[in-house]
Design an enzyme around this catalytic site. Structure first.
Site, mmCIF file in Angstrom:
data_model
loop_
_atom_site.group_PDB
_atom_site.id
_atom_site.type_symbol
_atom_site.label_atom_id
_atom_site.label_comp_id
_atom_site.label_asym_id
_atom_site.label_seq_id
_atom_site.Cartn_x
_atom_site.Cartn_y
_atom_site.Cartn_z
ATOM 1 N NE ARG A 49 -56.499 -76.777 -30.920
ATOM 2 C CZ ARG A 49 -56.144 -78.035 -30.651
ATOM 3 N NH1 ARG A 49 -55.080 -78.281 -29.944
ATOM 4 N NH2 ARG A 49 -56.877 -79.030 -31.087
ATOM 5 C CD GLN A 52 -47.316 -73.051 -38.357
ATOM 6 O OE1 GLN A 52 -46.571 -72.696 -39.260
ATOM 7 N NE2 GLN A 52 -47.229 -74.249 -37.807
ATOM 8 C CD GLU A 124 -48.316 -65.390 -43.614
ATOM 9 O OE1 GLU A 124 -49.068 -66.282 -44.017
ATOM 10 O OE2 GLU A 124 -48.479 -64.791 -42.546
ATOM 11 C CG HIS A 240 -50.415 -73.924 -46.367
ATOM 12 N ND1 HIS A 240 -49.054 -74.023 -46.542
ATOM 13 C CD2 HIS A 240 -50.615 -72.786 -45.659
ATOM 14 C CE1 HIS A 240 -48.468 -72.993 -45.944
ATOM 15 N NE2 HIS A 240 -49.399 -72.230 -45.407
ATOM 16 N NE ARG A 289 -51.474 -69.686 -47.988
ATOM 17 C CZ ARG A 289 -52.025 -69.449 -46.823
ATOM 18 N NH1 ARG A 289 -53.253 -69.822 -46.591
ATOM 19 N NH2 ARG A 289 -51.347 -68.831 -45.900
ATOM 20 C CG HIS A 353 -54.506 -74.054 -45.292
ATOM 21 N ND1 HIS A 353 -54.113 -74.378 -44.013
ATOM 22 C CD2 HIS A 353 -54.401 -72.695 -45.387
ATOM 23 C CE1 HIS A 353 -53.774 -73.268 -43.365
ATOM 24 N NE2 HIS A 353 -53.961 -72.230 -44.161
ATOM 25 N NE ARG A 388 -57.600 -68.215 -45.842
ATOM 26 C CZ ARG A 388 -56.429 -68.311 -45.196
ATOM 27 N NH1 ARG A 388 -55.711 -67.231 -44.968
ATOM 28 N NH2 ARG A 388 -55.997 -69.490 -44.812
#
Ligand code: SIN
Length: 542
Positions: A49, A52, A124, A240, A289, A353, A388
């Site tokens: 959940r 984002q 992203e 992250h 990232r 993350h 990732r």
């Protein structure tokens, strides 16, 4: 001997209620399998959940816009820094359209494009194009979880909440034949089943500051290792680059500031107002990232503007309405600390993350142990390699969850799984458990971004002296044991890898070394110590 207070029977036990677990459970029910879902807290208390950005996927209509599945695969391989499995990458990426269609059939609502009748797309880090479908602006994970939970409830998938998986039941030949669980009072129960799917998520709680909720304690990894499975790529924990900075020494789950904000043109600046990513990478603020997080950490060492623990994300080119409309979750989090992103740069810092490695599994979720499957973040499928690509995790959960249900159905039909009645009732394990706060402190200090041999050895010594053999009778003990084992395995892999690659940054071996274009496998030796077993052949694009 452990005497379970109750016993149940299923074809498949799914552990975890995030995107991978619920997708698998729903699919398994549709395939006619008697499926039981187990989760250690409430059904929607997991990590899904909080996602984002969205789901990275190339849909058929996107070819007209110049995007292709192969381009998505290439971006994934590039981000993975030479350790992805290209076959796994192509299998998962090309399954994207079907699983997104399934998810929409189950009721998930993605944001529509402003024109043309298709879906809106975000961009992203590491993606060369706008490719990420999203929901509720920046609330994609919440919508995915809502739709899956609603479908599971509608489909009457039995879900056992507040029960933590402790140990796999195993047959004399080592196959899995069920699962020992504990309820919130420590009462044991046994679920006999020829197939157990771990979909337990990651291990962000190894660190003091993480985007992950408190449930991300590496439980599935520890259970799988104790059951004889192999783990791979554990040294690659992704930080992250931008969680909201809420003050020095933040602890626990920190709100994400999605990369999609940078996709809409925001840039990172340091405490002296200088751009962080200029000249670092051709994609600048939209570099993969690991590159962005590493650049931030290096910049902080210079203490620009006398600030050494955060930088700023400048999104002030967006109006308040535009920001709030596209990023309502981030906007609300900023408001809570008194920041208006349309006028103030957002204070941000890197935080743990995502576990790029995990239980070694095929894209169908099969592990080295008969009857044990893994899907989603707990698994190492070969999609992520050393780092990732953004928004590939919901995709992986959807694809592996679907595939794993089909793999279990096929394996049952072929008769290759064990008869659960031949499995012994497992004992409650007695294993090393370290104090969580101490573990998080040393992992954050010595095994985050920027590691060296000396620091990793300190972590090992601290774990040696602080861990005490403990019978796992409570959820906290199961979790702390999992964190202890995950930390030990991670530092063993990190100490052995004498190079910097992807999310694994060594200050004493700062360059990438082609001799290390291999993944490291880990298993437990008979005394329960993680040992590096061998390295696989070099795979993937550099
Ligand atoms: C983000 O929105 O930046 C996080 C999504 C992801 O982890 O892929």
């Amino acid at each position: 001997m452990t005497s379970p207070c109750w016993q149940a029977r299923a074809d498949l036990v799914v552990v975890g209620t995030g995107v991978a677990g619920l997708t698998a459970a729903l699919h398994a029910r549709e395939l006619g399998l008697r499926t039981l879902v187990v989760t250690k807290l409430a059904v929607d208390d997991g990590n899904t959940r909080f996602a984002q950005g969205g789901v990275a996927v190339v849909l058929p209509g996107d070819h007209d816009e110049g995007d292709t599945v192969e381009a998505h695969a290439q971006d994934t391989l590039t981000a993975g820094a030479g350790l992805c499995d290209p076959d796994a990458v192509r299998a998962i990426v090309s399954a994207g359209p079907a699983v997104v269609a399934d998810l929409r059939r189950r009721g998930a609502r993605f944001d529509p494009a402003a024109t043309g009748g298709g879906l809106a797309r975000g961009r992203e880090g590491g993606h060369r194009t706008f490719r990420v479908v999203h929901a509720g602006g920046d609330a994609t994970g919440a919508e995915v979880e809502r739709a899956l939970v609603a479908s599971a409830r509608d489909g009457r998938v039995p879900m056992l909440e507040n029960h933590i998986a402790v140990e796999a039941a195993r047959t004399p030949l080592g196959a899995v034949g069920g699962l020992l669980v504990l309820d919130a009072s420590g009462v044991p129960g046994l679920i006999s089943a020829p197939a157990v799917l771990l979909a337990t998520g990651g291990l962000g709680q190894l660190y003091q500051a993480t985007s992950n909720p408190e449930v991300a304690t590496g439980d599935g990894l520890a259970l799988a290792l104790r059951a004889g499975a192999l783990a791979e790529d554990l040294e690659f924990v992704q930080f992250h680059p931008t969680v909201l900075y809420t003050g020095r020494g933040a602890r626990g789950r920190c709100p994400l500031v999605t990369e999609a904000v940078r996709g809409e043109g925001a840039v990172l600046v340091d405490g002296a107002g200088q751009r962080v990513m200029t000249g670092v990478h051709p994609l600048e603020d939209l570099a993969p990232r690991d590159v962005v997080a590493g650049a931030i950490i290096r910049r902080l060492l210079e203490e620009p503007g006398a600030i050494d623990d955060h930088v700023f994300l400048d999104a002030t080119h967006l109006s308040r309405e535009a920001f709030r409309g596209r990023f309502p979750t981030v906007y609300a989090a900023c408001q809570e600390i008194g920041v208006d992103p349309s006028t103030d740069p957002i204070p941000v810092a890197p935080a743990a993350h995502f576990a790029c490695g995990g239980v070694k599994a095929t894209v169908a979720g099969r592990t080295a142990v008969t009857g044990l499957y893994a899907a989603g973040e707990v698994a190492r499928s070969g999609l992520h390699g050393a780092n990732r690509l953004a928004s590939n995790s919901l995709l992986e959960g959807l694809v592996m969850g679907t595939n794993a249900a089909e793999a279990v159905a096929a394996d049952l039909a072929l008769g290759v799984l064990a008869d659960p009645w031949s499995a012994a009732v497992p004992e409650l394990p007695v294993v090393p458990v370290a104090d969580r706060d101490t573990l998080q402190r040393v992992m954050s200090r010595y095994a985050a971004i920027g590691r060296d041999a000396e620091g990793l050895a300190v972590v090992g010594s601290v774990l040696d002296v602080s861990a005490v053999d403990t019978p796992l009778r409570t959820r906290a003990e199961v979790e702390d044991a999992a964190l202890t084992l995950a930390a030990r395995a991670l530092i063993a892999a990190a100490a052995a890898r004498e190079e910097s690659r992807g999310c694994h940054v060594r200050t004493d071996f700062t360059e990438r070394n082609d001799a290390w274009a291999t993944s490291q496998l880990i298993r437990l030796n008979p005394s329960g110590q993680p040992v590096l077993r061998w390295a696989t052949a070099a795979v993937g694009a550099a």
